[in-house]
Design an enzyme around this catalytic site. Structure first.
Site, PDB file in Angstrom:
ATOM      1  N   LYS A  13     -42.669 -71.390  43.606  1.00 16.86           N
ATOM      2  CA  LYS A  13     -42.521 -70.051  43.011  1.00 16.86           C
ATOM      3  C   LYS A  13     -41.333 -69.273  43.562  1.00 16.86           C
ATOM      4  CE  LYS A  13     -45.932 -67.964  46.083  1.00 16.86           C
ATOM      5  NZ  LYS A  13     -47.378 -67.755  46.254  1.00 16.86           N
ATOM      6  N   ARG A  70     -57.835 -61.096  48.661  1.00 23.62           N
ATOM      7  CA  ARG A  70     -57.026 -61.217  47.452  1.00 23.62           C
ATOM      8  C   ARG A  70     -57.918 -61.972  46.455  1.00 23.62           C
ATOM      9  NH1 ARG A  70     -51.035 -63.888  47.222  1.00 23.62           N
ATOM     10  NH2 ARG A  70     -52.280 -65.682  46.599  1.00 23.62           N
TER      11      ARG A  70
HETATM   12  C1  LIG Z   1     -47.802 -68.373  47.234  1.00 22.27           C
HETATM   13  C2  LIG Z   1     -49.050 -69.127  47.355  1.00 22.27           C
HETATM   14  C3  LIG Z   1     -49.083 -70.265  48.171  1.00 22.27           C
HETATM   15  C4  LIG Z   1     -47.936 -70.675  49.042  1.00 22.27           C
HETATM   16  O1  LIG Z   1     -47.879 -69.796  50.126  1.00 22.27           O
HETATM   17  P1  LIG Z   1     -46.785 -69.972  51.288  1.00 22.27           P
HETATM   18  O2  LIG Z   1     -47.186 -69.002  52.325  1.00 22.27           O
HETATM   19  O3  LIG Z   1     -45.473 -69.708  50.667  1.00 22.27           O
HETATM   20  O4  LIG Z   1     -46.921 -71.383  51.753  1.00 22.27           O
HETATM   21  C5  LIG Z   1     -50.271 -70.972  48.212  1.00 22.27           C
HETATM   22  N1  LIG Z   1     -51.344 -70.609  47.481  1.00 22.27           N
HETATM   23  C6  LIG Z   1     -51.338 -69.527  46.696  1.00 22.27           C
HETATM   24  C7  LIG Z   1     -52.559 -69.196  45.938  1.00 22.27           C
HETATM   25  C8  LIG Z   1     -50.191 -68.749  46.603  1.00 22.27           C
HETATM   26  O5  LIG Z   1     -50.187 -67.668  45.821  1.00 22.27           O
END
Ligand SMILES: *Cc1c(COP(=O)(O)O)cnc(C)c1O
Length: 365
Positions: free
Chosen positions: A36, A131
Protein backbone atom coordinates in the site's frame (compact mmCIF):
# COMPACT_ATOMS: atom_id res chain seq x y z
CA UNK A 1 16.11 13.64 -13.99
CA UNK A 2 13.18 15.53 -12.56
CA UNK A 3 12.82 16.55 -8.94
CA UNK A 4 11.32 16.04 -6.44
CA UNK A 5 12.00 12.37 -6.97
CA UNK A 6 11.58 9.25 -4.87
CA UNK A 7 14.03 6.49 -5.68
CA UNK A 8 13.27 2.99 -4.44
CA UNK A 9 16.05 0.45 -4.68
CA UNK A 10 14.38 -2.86 -5.48
CA UNK A 11 17.68 -4.62 -4.75
CA UNK A 12 17.45 -3.39 -1.15
CA UNK A 13 13.74 -4.19 -0.98
CA UNK A 14 14.49 -7.71 -2.20
CA UNK A 15 17.14 -8.10 0.49
CA UNK A 16 14.86 -6.80 3.26
CA UNK A 17 11.91 -8.94 2.20
CA UNK A 18 13.87 -12.15 1.68
CA UNK A 19 15.68 -11.69 5.01
CA UNK A 20 12.38 -11.34 6.89
CA UNK A 21 10.80 -14.22 4.96
CA UNK A 22 13.75 -16.47 5.87
CA UNK A 23 13.80 -15.50 9.57
CA UNK A 24 10.05 -15.94 10.00
CA UNK A 25 9.99 -19.25 8.13
CA UNK A 26 12.01 -20.74 11.01
CA UNK A 27 8.97 -20.10 13.24
CA UNK A 28 6.53 -21.43 10.65
CA UNK A 29 5.31 -17.93 9.78
CA UNK A 30 4.58 -17.01 6.14
CA UNK A 31 4.69 -13.40 4.95
CA UNK A 32 2.05 -11.35 3.17
CA UNK A 33 3.97 -8.54 1.47
CA UNK A 34 2.11 -5.25 1.83
CA UNK A 35 2.25 -2.86 -1.14
CA UNK A 36 0.00 0.00 0.00
CA UNK A 37 2.80 2.49 0.74
CA UNK A 38 3.94 2.07 -2.88
CA UNK A 39 0.41 2.40 -4.27
CA UNK A 40 0.47 -1.18 -5.50
CA UNK A 41 3.43 -0.60 -7.80
CA UNK A 42 3.71 -3.83 -9.85
CA UNK A 43 7.56 -3.91 -9.87
CA UNK A 44 7.50 -3.57 -6.11
CA UNK A 45 4.97 -6.39 -5.81
CA UNK A 46 6.98 -8.60 -8.18
CA UNK A 47 10.10 -7.99 -6.07
CA UNK A 48 8.27 -9.07 -2.90
CA UNK A 49 7.03 -12.22 -4.65
CA UNK A 50 10.54 -13.01 -5.92
CA UNK A 51 11.74 -12.62 -2.31
CA UNK A 52 9.35 -15.34 -1.19
CA UNK A 53 6.24 -13.66 0.16
CA UNK A 54 3.27 -15.97 -0.23
CA UNK A 55 0.56 -13.37 -0.77
CA UNK A 56 0.40 -9.68 -1.70
CA UNK A 57 -1.65 -7.49 0.63
CA UNK A 58 -2.98 -4.02 -0.10
CA UNK A 59 -5.55 -1.86 1.63
CA UNK A 60 -7.01 -0.27 -1.52
CA UNK A 61 -8.84 -1.91 -4.38
CA UNK A 62 -7.41 0.68 -6.83
CA UNK A 63 -3.91 -0.60 -6.06
CA UNK A 64 -5.02 -4.20 -6.49
CA UNK A 65 -6.52 -3.33 -9.89
CA UNK A 66 -3.21 -1.74 -10.88
CA UNK A 67 -1.34 -4.95 -10.00
CA UNK A 68 -3.87 -7.15 -11.81
CA UNK A 69 -3.67 -4.94 -14.93
CA UNK A 70 0.11 -5.35 -14.86
CA UNK A 71 -0.26 -9.12 -14.87
CA UNK A 72 0.39 -10.02 -11.21
CA UNK A 73 -1.43 -13.34 -10.82
CA UNK A 74 -0.30 -14.23 -7.27
CA UNK A 75 -2.91 -14.35 -4.52
CA UNK A 76 -3.82 -10.82 -3.40
CA UNK A 77 -5.54 -9.95 -0.14
CA UNK A 78 -7.49 -6.75 0.50
CA UNK A 79 -6.28 -6.10 4.04
CA UNK A 80 -8.68 -3.26 4.87
CA UNK A 81 -12.28 -4.33 5.37
CA UNK A 82 -13.98 -3.81 1.99
CA UNK A 83 -16.43 -0.98 1.37
CA UNK A 84 -19.91 -2.35 0.90
CA UNK A 85 -20.12 -0.34 -2.32
CA UNK A 86 -17.05 -2.12 -3.72
CA UNK A 87 -18.03 -5.74 -3.06
CA UNK A 88 -18.18 -6.56 -6.77
CA UNK A 89 -14.76 -5.08 -7.49
CA UNK A 90 -13.28 -6.89 -4.51
CA UNK A 91 -14.56 -10.30 -5.55
CA UNK A 92 -13.43 -9.75 -9.15
CA UNK A 93 -9.86 -8.73 -8.25
CA UNK A 94 -8.87 -9.92 -4.77
CA UNK A 95 -8.69 -13.57 -3.76
CA UNK A 96 -9.00 -12.81 -0.06
CA UNK A 97 -10.40 -9.95 2.01
CA UNK A 98 -10.18 -9.14 5.72
CA UNK A 99 -13.62 -8.61 7.18
CA UNK A 100 -15.47 -7.56 10.31
CA UNK A 101 -19.06 -6.95 9.10
CA UNK A 102 -21.60 -9.59 8.09
CA UNK A 103 -23.40 -7.14 5.76
CA UNK A 104 -20.20 -6.86 3.75
CA UNK A 105 -19.55 -10.61 3.74
CA UNK A 106 -23.13 -11.10 2.55
CA UNK A 107 -22.54 -8.65 -0.32
CA UNK A 108 -19.26 -10.40 -1.20
CA UNK A 109 -21.17 -13.68 -1.26
CA UNK A 110 -23.83 -12.24 -3.62
CA UNK A 111 -21.16 -10.83 -5.94
CA UNK A 112 -19.27 -14.12 -5.94
CA UNK A 113 -22.39 -16.16 -6.65
CA UNK A 114 -23.42 -13.88 -9.54
CA UNK A 115 -20.02 -14.17 -11.20
CA UNK A 116 -19.54 -17.84 -10.35
CA UNK A 117 -16.43 -17.20 -8.26
CA UNK A 118 -15.32 -18.12 -4.77
CA UNK A 119 -13.95 -15.52 -2.36
CA UNK A 120 -11.87 -16.19 0.75
CA UNK A 121 -12.52 -14.30 3.97
CA UNK A 122 -10.30 -13.73 7.00
CA UNK A 123 -12.20 -12.48 10.06
CA UNK A 124 -10.35 -9.79 12.00
CA UNK A 125 -10.53 -9.96 15.80
CA UNK A 126 -10.24 -6.97 18.16
CA UNK A 127 -7.33 -7.45 20.57
CA UNK A 128 -7.13 -4.00 22.12
CA UNK A 129 -5.71 -1.52 19.60
CA UNK A 130 -9.32 -0.51 18.77
CA UNK A 131 -9.08 -0.25 15.02
CA UNK A 132 -10.79 -2.99 12.96
CA UNK A 133 -11.90 -6.23 14.58
CA UNK A 134 -14.80 -8.31 15.86
CA UNK A 135 -14.98 -8.48 19.66
CA UNK A 136 -13.66 -11.91 20.76
CA UNK A 137 -16.98 -12.75 22.44
CA UNK A 138 -18.76 -12.35 19.10
CA UNK A 139 -16.35 -14.29 16.92
CA UNK A 140 -18.02 -17.67 17.26
CA UNK A 141 -21.39 -16.35 16.16
CA UNK A 142 -19.82 -14.43 13.26
CA UNK A 143 -18.01 -17.58 12.10
CA UNK A 144 -21.30 -19.48 12.22
CA UNK A 145 -22.96 -16.93 9.92
CA UNK A 146 -19.96 -16.66 7.62
CA UNK A 147 -19.94 -20.42 7.05
CA UNK A 148 -23.51 -20.22 5.81
CA UNK A 149 -22.84 -17.77 2.95
CA UNK A 150 -22.57 -19.39 -0.48
CA UNK A 151 -19.33 -18.97 -2.49
CA UNK A 152 -17.45 -17.72 0.60
CA UNK A 153 -14.54 -19.73 2.02
CA UNK A 154 -13.66 -18.86 5.59
CA UNK A 155 -9.88 -18.94 5.54
CA UNK A 156 -8.94 -17.91 9.03
CA UNK A 157 -8.74 -15.20 11.65
CA UNK A 158 -6.42 -12.26 12.08
CA UNK A 159 -5.63 -9.26 14.21
CA UNK A 160 -3.98 -5.88 13.84
CA UNK A 161 -2.16 -4.14 16.67
CA UNK A 162 0.15 -1.15 16.88
CA UNK A 163 -1.11 0.95 13.96
CA UNK A 164 -3.75 3.03 15.70
CA UNK A 165 -3.10 3.21 19.44
CA UNK A 166 0.32 1.59 19.55
CA UNK A 167 -0.82 -1.47 21.51
CA UNK A 168 2.15 -3.86 21.64
CA UNK A 169 1.79 -7.41 20.28
CA UNK A 170 2.88 -9.68 23.13
CA UNK A 171 2.54 -13.19 24.56
CA UNK A 172 -0.82 -12.27 26.07
CA UNK A 173 -2.72 -10.93 23.06
CA UNK A 174 -1.04 -13.30 20.58
CA UNK A 175 -1.86 -16.13 22.99
CA UNK A 176 -5.48 -15.01 22.94
CA UNK A 177 -5.55 -15.14 19.13
CA UNK A 178 -4.11 -18.68 19.22
CA UNK A 179 -6.67 -19.75 21.80
CA UNK A 180 -9.49 -18.35 19.68
CA UNK A 181 -8.23 -20.41 16.73
CA UNK A 182 -8.19 -23.54 18.91
CA UNK A 183 -11.70 -22.82 20.23
CA UNK A 184 -13.08 -22.28 16.74
CA UNK A 185 -11.51 -25.52 15.51
CA UNK A 186 -13.02 -27.36 18.41
CA UNK A 187 -16.43 -25.86 17.81
CA UNK A 188 -16.60 -25.91 14.00
CA UNK A 189 -13.71 -28.15 12.96
CA UNK A 190 -15.77 -31.24 12.28
CA UNK A 191 -17.99 -29.45 9.77
CA UNK A 192 -15.30 -27.18 8.33
CA UNK A 193 -11.73 -28.36 8.94
CA UNK A 194 -9.88 -25.43 7.33
CA UNK A 195 -11.61 -22.42 8.89
CA UNK A 196 -8.47 -21.43 10.78
CA UNK A 197 -5.97 -22.34 8.10
CA UNK A 198 -4.56 -18.79 8.32
CA UNK A 199 -3.97 -17.17 11.67
CA UNK A 200 -2.66 -13.76 10.66
CA UNK A 201 -1.07 -12.28 13.77
CA UNK A 202 -0.42 -8.72 12.63
CA UNK A 203 1.98 -6.36 10.91
CA UNK A 204 5.57 -5.10 11.24
CA UNK A 205 4.84 -4.24 14.89
CA UNK A 206 4.74 -8.00 15.57
CA UNK A 207 8.37 -8.63 14.61
CA UNK A 208 9.83 -7.95 18.05
CA UNK A 209 7.37 -10.46 19.49
CA UNK A 210 8.13 -12.96 16.70
CA UNK A 211 11.92 -12.73 17.06
CA UNK A 212 12.22 -12.69 20.84
CA UNK A 213 11.69 -16.35 21.54
CA UNK A 214 8.00 -16.13 22.42
CA UNK A 215 5.77 -19.12 21.87
CA UNK A 216 4.41 -18.54 18.37
CA UNK A 217 1.35 -20.71 19.02
CA UNK A 218 -1.08 -20.88 16.11
CA UNK A 219 0.16 -17.69 14.40
CA UNK A 220 1.31 -18.70 10.91
CA UNK A 221 1.27 -15.41 9.02
CA UNK A 222 2.34 -11.78 9.35
CA UNK A 223 1.58 -8.93 6.96
CA UNK A 224 4.68 -6.78 6.46
CA UNK A 225 4.86 -3.35 4.87
CA UNK A 226 6.93 -0.78 6.75
CA UNK A 227 9.62 -3.21 7.95
CA UNK A 228 10.41 -4.23 4.36
CA UNK A 229 10.31 -0.68 3.01
CA UNK A 230 12.08 1.17 5.84
CA UNK A 231 14.04 -1.61 7.59
CA UNK A 232 12.65 -0.62 10.99
CA UNK A 233 10.32 -1.94 13.64
CA UNK A 234 7.60 0.74 13.70
CA UNK A 235 6.66 0.22 17.37
CA UNK A 236 10.09 1.07 18.74
CA UNK A 237 11.36 2.97 15.68
CA UNK A 238 14.46 0.78 15.87
CA UNK A 239 16.45 -0.63 12.94
CA UNK A 240 15.96 -4.35 12.35
CA UNK A 241 19.32 -6.09 12.31
CA UNK A 242 20.63 -6.87 8.85
CA UNK A 243 18.09 -4.79 6.91
CA UNK A 244 18.71 -1.78 4.68
CA UNK A 245 17.41 1.46 6.19
CA UNK A 246 18.00 3.41 2.99
CA UNK A 247 15.99 1.58 0.36
CA UNK A 248 14.06 4.81 -0.28
CA UNK A 249 15.63 8.22 -0.99
CA UNK A 250 13.89 11.51 -1.71
CA UNK A 251 15.70 14.06 -3.90
CA UNK A 252 14.89 17.75 -4.04
CA UNK A 253 16.43 20.56 -6.07
CA UNK A 254 17.93 23.81 -4.75
CA UNK A 255 16.17 26.89 -6.18
CA UNK A 256 17.80 29.57 -4.01
CA UNK A 257 21.08 29.63 -2.08
CA UNK A 258 22.07 32.81 -0.21
CA UNK A 259 23.71 34.27 2.85
CA UNK A 260 20.79 35.57 4.94
CA UNK A 261 20.25 37.06 8.39
CA UNK A 262 19.71 34.34 10.98
CA UNK A 263 16.91 36.39 12.53
CA UNK A 264 13.68 37.56 10.88
CA UNK A 265 12.89 41.27 10.84
CA UNK A 266 9.48 42.96 10.85
CA UNK A 267 6.48 42.39 13.12
CA UNK A 268 5.41 38.76 13.56
CA UNK A 269 2.01 37.05 13.31
CA UNK A 270 1.04 33.49 12.32
CA UNK A 271 2.91 31.84 9.47
CA UNK A 272 0.91 29.50 7.18
CA UNK A 273 2.51 26.45 8.76
CA UNK A 274 3.28 26.97 12.43
CA UNK A 275 6.92 26.83 13.44
CA UNK A 276 9.03 28.09 16.28
CA UNK A 277 9.94 31.66 15.33
CA UNK A 278 10.42 33.03 18.83
CA UNK A 279 13.99 31.77 19.18
CA UNK A 280 16.53 34.50 18.61
CA UNK A 281 19.55 34.04 16.39
CA UNK A 282 22.50 36.27 15.65
CA UNK A 283 24.51 37.03 12.57
CA UNK A 284 24.04 35.38 9.22
CA UNK A 285 23.72 31.88 7.85
CA UNK A 286 23.91 30.07 4.55
CA UNK A 287 20.32 29.31 3.71
CA UNK A 288 18.93 27.40 0.76
CA UNK A 289 15.45 26.77 -0.53
CA UNK A 290 14.52 23.43 -2.07
CA UNK A 291 11.57 22.99 -4.41
CA UNK A 292 9.62 20.63 -2.17
CA UNK A 293 7.03 21.24 0.54
CA UNK A 294 3.89 20.02 2.26
CA UNK A 295 2.28 19.29 -1.11
CA UNK A 296 5.04 16.81 -1.86
CA UNK A 297 5.95 15.14 1.43
CA UNK A 298 5.83 15.35 5.23
CA UNK A 299 8.73 17.76 5.81
CA UNK A 300 8.98 16.74 9.49
CA UNK A 301 9.76 13.20 8.35
CA UNK A 302 12.89 14.07 6.36
CA UNK A 303 16.40 13.37 7.56
CA UNK A 304 18.91 15.62 5.80
CA UNK A 305 22.64 15.04 5.22
CA UNK A 306 24.66 15.86 8.36
CA UNK A 307 25.72 19.36 7.25
CA UNK A 308 22.16 20.46 6.51
CA UNK A 309 19.41 21.42 8.99
CA UNK A 310 15.80 21.64 7.91
CA UNK A 311 14.45 24.96 9.26
CA UNK A 312 10.89 24.53 8.07
CA UNK A 313 8.60 24.24 5.11
CA UNK A 314 5.61 25.81 3.46
CA UNK A 315 3.39 24.26 0.78
CA UNK A 316 6.10 24.34 -1.87
CA UNK A 317 9.35 25.45 -0.21
CA UNK A 318 11.72 23.65 2.12
CA UNK A 319 14.11 26.05 3.86
CA UNK A 320 17.42 24.63 5.09
CA UNK A 321 20.53 25.91 6.84
CA UNK A 322 23.81 24.78 5.37
CA UNK A 323 26.81 24.40 7.64
CA UNK A 324 29.11 22.58 5.22
CA UNK A 325 30.00 23.36 1.63
CA UNK A 326 27.52 25.88 0.21
CA UNK A 327 25.19 24.31 -2.29
CA UNK A 328 24.47 25.87 -5.69
CA UNK A 329 21.17 26.46 -7.43
CA UNK A 330 20.34 23.39 -9.50
CA UNK A 331 22.04 20.94 -7.12
CA UNK A 332 20.02 18.06 -5.73
CA UNK A 333 19.99 17.13 -2.06
CA UNK A 334 19.16 13.58 -0.95
CA UNK A 335 16.94 13.05 2.08
CA UNK A 336 16.09 9.94 4.06
CA UNK A 337 12.29 9.98 4.35
CA UNK A 338 10.44 8.24 7.20
CA UNK A 339 7.26 6.24 6.56
CA UNK A 340 5.00 9.28 6.77
CA UNK A 341 7.20 11.25 4.35
CA UNK A 342 7.29 8.29 1.95
CA UNK A 343 3.49 7.92 2.04
CA UNK A 344 2.90 11.58 1.24
CA UNK A 345 5.56 11.63 -1.49
CA UNK A 346 4.30 8.43 -3.05
CA UNK A 347 0.77 9.81 -3.32
CA UNK A 348 1.79 13.30 -4.47
CA UNK A 349 1.38 13.86 -8.21
CA UNK A 350 4.30 16.32 -8.06
CA UNK A 351 6.85 13.68 -7.07
CA UNK A 352 8.43 11.40 -9.67
CA UNK A 353 8.78 7.79 -8.54
CA UNK A 354 11.69 5.71 -9.76
CA UNK A 355 11.63 2.02 -8.90
CA UNK A 356 15.19 0.96 -9.65
CA UNK A 357 15.06 -2.54 -11.11
CA UNK A 358 17.08 -5.26 -9.46
CA UNK A 359 20.51 -5.90 -10.98
CA UNK A 360 19.56 -9.54 -11.40
CA UNK A 361 16.03 -8.67 -12.49
CA UNK A 362 16.19 -11.21 -15.32
CA UNK A 363 15.64 -13.82 -12.61
CA UNK A 364 12.44 -12.00 -11.73
CA UNK A 365 9.32 -13.23 -13.42
C1 LIG B 1 -0.93 -1.46 6.75
C2 LIG B 1 -1.34 -2.77 7.27
C3 LIG B 1 -0.38 -3.77 7.44
C4 LIG B 1 1.08 -3.54 7.24
O1 LIG B 1 1.55 -2.79 8.32
P1 LIG B 1 3.10 -2.39 8.45
O2 LIG B 1 3.23 -1.80 9.80
O3 LIG B 1 3.39 -1.46 7.34
O4 LIG B 1 3.86 -3.67 8.32
C5 LIG B 1 -0.83 -5.00 7.89
N1 LIG B 1 -2.14 -5.24 8.13
C6 LIG B 1 -3.07 -4.29 7.98
C7 LIG B 1 -4.48 -4.64 8.28
C8 LIG B 1 -2.71 -3.03 7.54
O5 LIG B 1 -3.65 -2.09 7.40
Amino acid sequence: MTAPRLEISLDKIFHNASTLVRRLRRSGIAVTGVTKACMGNPSYAATLLAAGVRTIGDSRIENILEMRRAGITAPIALIRPPMLSQAGLVVANADISFNTELDVISALSDAARKTDRRHAVVLMVELGDLREGIMPDDIEETVGHTLSYPNIDLRGIGANLGCFNGVVPDAKNMGELSRLADDLDQHFGASSPSITRDVSGGNSSNLTWAFSGNRIGRINELRLGESILMGIDPLHRQPIEGLHLDAVTLFAEVIESKLKPAQTYGALAHPTFERNTTEHHHGTRNQAILAIGHQDTDPAGLTAPSDIDVLGASSDHLVVKISGRVTKVGNEIAFQPNYSAVLRAMTSPYVTKVFQQRQDANRLT
